[in-house]
Design a protein around this motif. Sequence first.
Motif, PDB file in Angstrom:
ATOM      1  N   ALA A 256      41.356  27.280  58.298  1.00  0.00           N
ATOM      2  CA  ALA A 256      41.599  28.669  57.499  1.00  0.00           C
ATOM      3  C   ALA A 256      43.015  29.095  57.867  1.00  0.00           C
ATOM      4  N   PRO A 257      43.764  29.525  56.843  1.00  0.00           N
ATOM      5  CA  PRO A 257      45.013  29.998  57.035  1.00  0.00           C
ATOM      6  C   PRO A 257      45.231  31.521  57.635  1.00  0.00           C
ATOM      7  N   SER A 258      44.097  32.140  58.283  1.00  0.00           N
ATOM      8  CA  SER A 258      44.071  33.396  58.978  1.00  0.00           C
ATOM      9  C   SER A 258      43.180  33.445  60.070  1.00  0.00           C
ATOM     10  N   CYS A 259      43.368  34.471  60.922  1.00  0.00           N
ATOM     11  CA  CYS A 259      42.892  34.448  62.304  1.00  0.00           C
ATOM     12  C   CYS A 259      41.489  34.326  62.214  1.00  0.00           C
TER      13      CYS A 259
ATOM     14  N   MET B  88      49.152  27.770  52.106  1.00  0.00           N
ATOM     15  CA  MET B  88      48.488  26.539  52.785  1.00  0.00           C
ATOM     16  C   MET B  88      49.679  25.531  52.956  1.00  0.00           C
ATOM     17  N   TYR B  89      50.796  25.703  53.112  1.00  0.00           N
ATOM     18  CA  TYR B  89      51.829  25.251  53.547  1.00  0.00           C
ATOM     19  C   TYR B  89      52.038  24.657  55.003  1.00  0.00           C
TER      20      TYR B  89
ATOM     21  N   PHE C 202      39.631  32.918  45.947  1.00  0.00           N
ATOM     22  CA  PHE C 202      39.568  31.835  46.905  1.00  0.00           C
ATOM     23  C   PHE C 202      40.484  30.686  46.702  1.00  0.00           C
ATOM     24  N   ILE C 203      40.917  30.031  47.690  1.00  0.00           N
ATOM     25  CA  ILE C 203      41.730  28.826  47.669  1.00  0.00           C
ATOM     26  C   ILE C 203      41.419  28.031  48.575  1.00  0.00           C
ATOM     27  N   ILE C 204      41.560  26.848  48.121  1.00  0.00           N
ATOM     28  CA  ILE C 204      41.049  25.511  49.065  1.00  0.00           C
ATOM     29  C   ILE C 204      42.205  24.654  48.932  1.00  0.00           C
TER      30      ILE C 204
END
Length: 477
Positions: free
Chosen positions: A50-53, A322-323, A406-408
């Motif tokens: 996941a791109p967050s903490c 999501m790079y 939401f992104i996946i």
Amino acid sequence: MAARPNIILIITDQQRYDSIGALGFPYASTPNIDALAERGVVFSNCHITAPSCVPSRASLFTGYYPHSTGILANGQKWRRTWVSQLREAGYRCVNVGKMHTVPYDADAGFDERYVVENKDRYLDGRWFFDEWDKALAAHGLVKQQRELYRQRDDYRERLGAFDWELPEELHSDTFVANMAKWWVNTYPKTEPLFLQVGFPGPHPPYDPPARYSAAYLDRDDLPLPAPSQAEIDSLPTALREKRHHDVAVDHDSVAWDLEPSREQLQRLWAHYLGNVTLIDEKIGELLGVLGDRGYLDDAIVIFASDHGECLGDHGLSQKWSMYDAVTRVPAIVWSTAGRFAGGRRVDGLCQLFDLGPTILEYAGITPPASFEAASLKPALEGTAWTPRAHVFFEQAGDISLTGADFIIGVRSENWKLVQFKGTDEGQLFDLDNDPAEVDNLWDDPAHLDKRRELLDAIRDWLIESNYRTRDLLAEAR
């Protein structure tokens, strides 16, 4: 060699893979992390879930994907971890620094926690005074933070890059390292030890003491971002909205600029890399103290980060995309007693949460069968190991990701696909021919088969995940 090694897990916050000298970024001064890489095993293709903490850390410390934990965005409650299994097995479990549990002070399976959280917690809504807050107050000082930065005439030009002007020993990363050293030197020696040290940096504000950023400010060879207008115009709607949101709302003291100058980007990167160098120095000091106390006679030392950061790449600030700059993180594992050979690089795909079952296995604990994380022990020991065919990332709409519910995403060795829920938009990158992820092939008729293949991979992964975690989810009810 002891039956069970001490385990030292060092996690930074928001550190890109390409911010470390030994990992191919010669501009960074990171001699201590470089030494870890030279002695240990580097996982060069390790990606977060996941791109967050919060969702990334909850995934790491539970062994499950974010959709399985139900923790898909920052601020969601989580407190249970596999650390409790280490404690039950006889490890002394100590956390110093950031874990980002919610609530912040959940025991999370540890015997002791000395919590230091985000540098900038303004507007957080959860008033909590951590060890760092108390130390600053004891010295009669007010933390450098958003309310004060906003009073500067150049606040909106700084992009979150500031000099730490209070005593150096009270900088958050120095404070965490010093507290960890204090614990190691003061607590009666206890083994086996699981020590997790969480540095708050280089997460913004990018605020090292000026001497750390000075060397980078003068470099004219830093590879600063220069996204084309064509790339920015081609961003999915949610990411274009994010750019404007980050200008309007100064999360973490970062007021973004849609067209930052080279001078602004130079300062941003200099402060970010300066913070990395500060952390590197403190890691060296901590490992020195651990060695002096005998904890490194037989230890597994792990260095990683919870996600990366764009720093202007693709015209974007921070994470929530999501790079590879965000999803790919450093992951280095070193055995001080030769439990596995060092000086190696493993290039196969793996995910950050795979470190969880790896730790458990070296502690003599069998990971739960429902774990979606997979142990890296075979890769470390050079036995049969199959890299992941795909790695997956997911993120619910968050404070800065306001344009998507939401992104996946899915990444294979050669391709990446990102889908934005509820829209016809997405991203598709041919990583062999476009490693910088600039040319979006999502709508290219010539690549519809590849798009379908990767969407099918997401579907199959979700089906398998639902089946694999069925007992876990039943118990949660």
